[in-house]
Design a protein around this motif. Structure first.
Motif, PDB file in Angstrom:
ATOM      1  N   MET A   1     -29.955  44.312  43.108  1.00  0.00           N
ATOM      2  CA  MET A   1     -30.718  45.494  42.762  1.00  0.00           C
ATOM      3  C   MET A   1     -29.841  46.398  41.903  1.00  0.00           C
ATOM      4  SD  MET A   1     -32.430  48.392  45.220  1.00  0.00           S
ATOM      5  CE  MET A   1     -33.145  47.139  46.229  1.00  0.00           C
ATOM      6  N   MET A  25     -24.794  46.764  45.157  1.00  0.00           N
ATOM      7  CA  MET A  25     -25.730  47.224  44.132  1.00  0.00           C
ATOM      8  C   MET A  25     -25.009  47.322  42.792  1.00  0.00           C
ATOM      9  SD  MET A  25     -28.117  50.066  45.999  1.00  0.00           S
ATOM     10  CE  MET A  25     -29.245  50.116  44.630  1.00  0.00           C
ATOM     11  N   ASP A  47     -34.108  49.127  38.642  1.00  0.00           N
ATOM     12  CA  ASP A  47     -35.000  48.854  39.772  1.00  0.00           C
ATOM     13  C   ASP A  47     -35.292  50.134  40.541  1.00  0.00           C
ATOM     14  OD1 ASP A  47     -34.996  46.040  39.304  1.00  0.00           O
ATOM     15  OD2 ASP A  47     -33.048  45.904  40.323  1.00  0.00           O
ATOM     16  N   ARG A 112     -32.616  50.165  50.384  1.00  0.00           N
ATOM     17  CA  ARG A 112     -33.489  48.994  50.585  1.00  0.00           C
ATOM     18  C   ARG A 112     -34.524  49.242  51.685  1.00  0.00           C
ATOM     19  NH1 ARG A 112     -28.345  46.405  49.683  1.00  0.00           N
ATOM     20  NH2 ARG A 112     -28.416  45.344  47.671  1.00  0.00           N
ATOM     21  N   ARG A 113     -34.104  49.878  52.756  1.00  0.00           N
ATOM     22  CA  ARG A 113     -35.020  50.186  53.864  1.00  0.00           C
ATOM     23  C   ARG A 113     -36.133  51.122  53.378  1.00  0.00           C
ATOM     24  NH1 ARG A 113     -31.297  50.602  57.244  1.00  0.00           N
ATOM     25  NH2 ARG A 113     -30.733  52.760  56.824  1.00  0.00           N
ATOM     26  N   ARG A 116     -38.528  49.189  51.151  1.00  0.00           N
ATOM     27  CA  ARG A 116     -39.391  48.299  51.946  1.00  0.00           C
ATOM     28  C   ARG A 116     -40.521  49.088  52.600  1.00  0.00           C
ATOM     29  NH1 ARG A 116     -34.757  45.797  53.715  1.00  0.00           N
ATOM     30  NH2 ARG A 116     -34.759  47.037  55.603  1.00  0.00           N
TER      31      ARG A 116
END
Length: 124
Positions: A1, A25, A47, A112-113, A116
């Motif tokens: 990412m 990252m 991203d 990321r969490r 998501r």
């Protein structure tokens, strides 16, 4: 990412880059102004872009709207700040950003969490 970081604190930019790159990252660039952020987001297509709520005399909230409205950014946008989320809860909820991360909780895992959990709400 890969990510773009927008913050007016050079010290924070360096610390955030080091932390996120250690965690896997890729930091494509770090900028301090809205104009630079708009240009680099369009060129780099990250991203995710991390945007400080307070950019000196500029508003991170306004920048997030411009990134999304002008179609310069296809990735996700996350607001960051040293202030508590409660201080800006209504503005965060009304913004097109995926969400908010306190700078003290910044990590690749936290990003990321959040992404998501954001799901389709991150899409324009």
């Amino acid at each position: 990412m890969n990510c773009l970081i927008v913050d007016d604190s050079l010290r924070f930019l360096d610390a955030a880059r080091n932390l996120l790159e250690r965690e896997g990252m890729t930091v494509l660039d770090m900028v301090s102004t809205s104009a630079d952020a708009l240009q680099r987001a369009e060129e780099l297509r990250p991203d995710v872009t991390l945007v400080d709520i307070e950019l000196g005399d500029e508003s991170g909230f306004e920048l997030v709207c411009r990134l999304r409205e002008e179609d310069r950014h296809q990735g996700s946008v996350i607001l960051i700040s040293t202030h508590a989320e409660e201080d800006y809860a209504e503005l965060i909820a009304a913004s097109p950003a995926c969400g908010f991360l306190p700078k003290t909780c910044l990590s690749a895992a936290a990003i990321r969490r959040l992404l998501r959990n954001c799901g389709d709400t991150c899409e324009k």
